[in-house]
Design a protein around this motif. Sequence first.
Motif, PDB file in Angstrom:
ATOM      1  N   ILE A 111      49.383  46.517  41.887  1.00  0.00           N
ATOM      2  CA  ILE A 111      48.176  45.174  42.254  1.00  0.00           C
ATOM      3  C   ILE A 111      46.777  45.946  43.051  1.00  0.00           C
ATOM      4  N   ASP A 112      46.890  47.255  43.509  1.00  0.00           N
ATOM      5  CA  ASP A 112      45.940  47.800  43.882  1.00  0.00           C
ATOM      6  C   ASP A 112      44.952  48.195  42.654  1.00  0.00           C
ATOM      7  N   VAL A 113      45.601  48.538  41.458  1.00  0.00           N
ATOM      8  CA  VAL A 113      44.512  48.788  40.306  1.00  0.00           C
ATOM      9  C   VAL A 113      43.678  47.511  40.032  1.00  0.00           C
ATOM     10  N   LEU A 114      44.775  46.259  39.710  1.00  0.00           N
ATOM     11  CA  LEU A 114      44.093  45.191  39.630  1.00  0.00           C
ATOM     12  C   LEU A 114      43.124  44.735  40.596  1.00  0.00           C
ATOM     13  N   THR A 115      43.494  44.702  41.736  1.00  0.00           N
ATOM     14  CA  THR A 115      42.432  44.388  42.780  1.00  0.00           C
ATOM     15  C   THR A 115      40.835  45.181  42.469  1.00  0.00           C
ATOM     16  N   ASN A 116      41.077  46.675  42.284  1.00  0.00           N
ATOM     17  CA  ASN A 116      39.873  47.355  42.143  1.00  0.00           C
ATOM     18  C   ASN A 116      39.275  46.828  40.514  1.00  0.00           C
ATOM     19  N   GLN A 117      39.868  46.634  39.776  1.00  0.00           N
ATOM     20  CA  GLN A 117      39.223  46.041  38.483  1.00  0.00           C
ATOM     21  C   GLN A 117      38.394  44.645  38.741  1.00  0.00           C
ATOM     22  N   VAL A 118      39.159  43.806  39.548  1.00  0.00           N
ATOM     23  CA  VAL A 118      38.570  42.451  39.894  1.00  0.00           C
ATOM     24  C   VAL A 118      37.121  43.000  40.693  1.00  0.00           C
TER      25      VAL A 118
END
Length: 438
Positions: free
Chosen positions: A319-326
Amino acid sequence: MDLVIKILTFVLIISILVVLHEFGHYLPARYFKIKVEKFYLFFDWKFSLFKKKIGETEWGIGWLPLGGYVKIAGMIDESMDTEQMKKDPEPWEFRSKPAWQRLIVMLGGVTVNFLLAWIIYTGLLAVNGDTYIPANNLKYGIVVDSIGEKIGLKTGDQIVAIDGKKSKKFTDAQIDILLGDQLTVNRNGQEITFPIKEEALADVLSSQGKSFLGYRQKTVIDSVLPDSPAEKAGVLAGDEIVSVDGESNTFNNEFISKITSSANTPIQLGLMRDGKLQKLNLTVPEEGVIGVFMSRDDLSVTDEYSLPAAIPAGFNETIDVLTNQVKQFKIIFNTKTKGYKAVKGPIGIVEMMPAKWNWSFFWSFLAMFSVWLAFANLLPIPALDGGHVMFLLYEMISGRPPSEKVLERGQIAGFIIVMGLMAVIFGNDIWNIIKRFL
């Protein structure tokens, strides 16, 4: 040979992700008894490198390594097979199935990518743990260069929080600062908060990975090169430099700055050895180096995880990686940060691969890229999974599907958008290579 390993690493990562992503579409399609006509790794425009018909599906490998696809009967996709759509629907076609089944088929690829990342992060945490430098473990604060100073940081600051969130890992600070809006630091015992200057982020991105942020340590000599000015002057490993020309010197960055600015100049070093102060004289050569390596304390810690504990931790990491990509879209499309200039395509990504095979890098990058593939495919652009999902949600909400003309035109428009973005990204990769020789 190094370039070959880099290319093979990238191709293997892409191949695994594409095959698993397409299986995410294939399996629910077959479960709902939808005919899958083709399953391809890479695109087979005009011809394929390999193909074999098994059952009703043609399995193959294309020559154009820009992804892959499954061709599902009765669906307007990148194949633009409109002839089939002119015929009456067959019960085994995609268009004949309920909207909820078609939605599951279209979400299958991104679901597999997300689950793959979760599984990999869980495995990495269970096997290796999580190694990082705690943000509160920097006794002497941070050290920044001119780019860091433009952001608003100063050498000696202690990073307290980014966007109000307490910083646990100093090792994540650089990316968090790039994606954040405001910084809170402890400066000379006082906590202050200031906005992150977007203009300075452009310098960070244009530096092509150069670190603008480090942590400060005392000036202790780790080793001395043979026949160097330092060795000839009598400097020994373990010496702690406390002054240069009578001026107090406590930290590495101060010492390095003083030496590099003293080329062709005699200096006097004050150092502590076995608890005693000694003074040594030497002349800094024209190169501005005296032949010593600084000692660096290992401040990292490792959090160990059992498998049950690694499962939720792996989910949180995903989720953290996805959030950073957003969040990256904030800097990519910002005219002040000019993040679009730093976007890397296949050529740029190959350059990021290690020159020697590295399993830790392989699994970490595979997980990160799997999350990116899931996110990119969910963008509401026709020709991507997100575009199909957008039309399906419209159908489920309105009770009527978009016309085939709308789907066809949307597919063409989406294809043009995607190809245009790919052209820009490839062009950016090539331009970055050219700039190195200018």
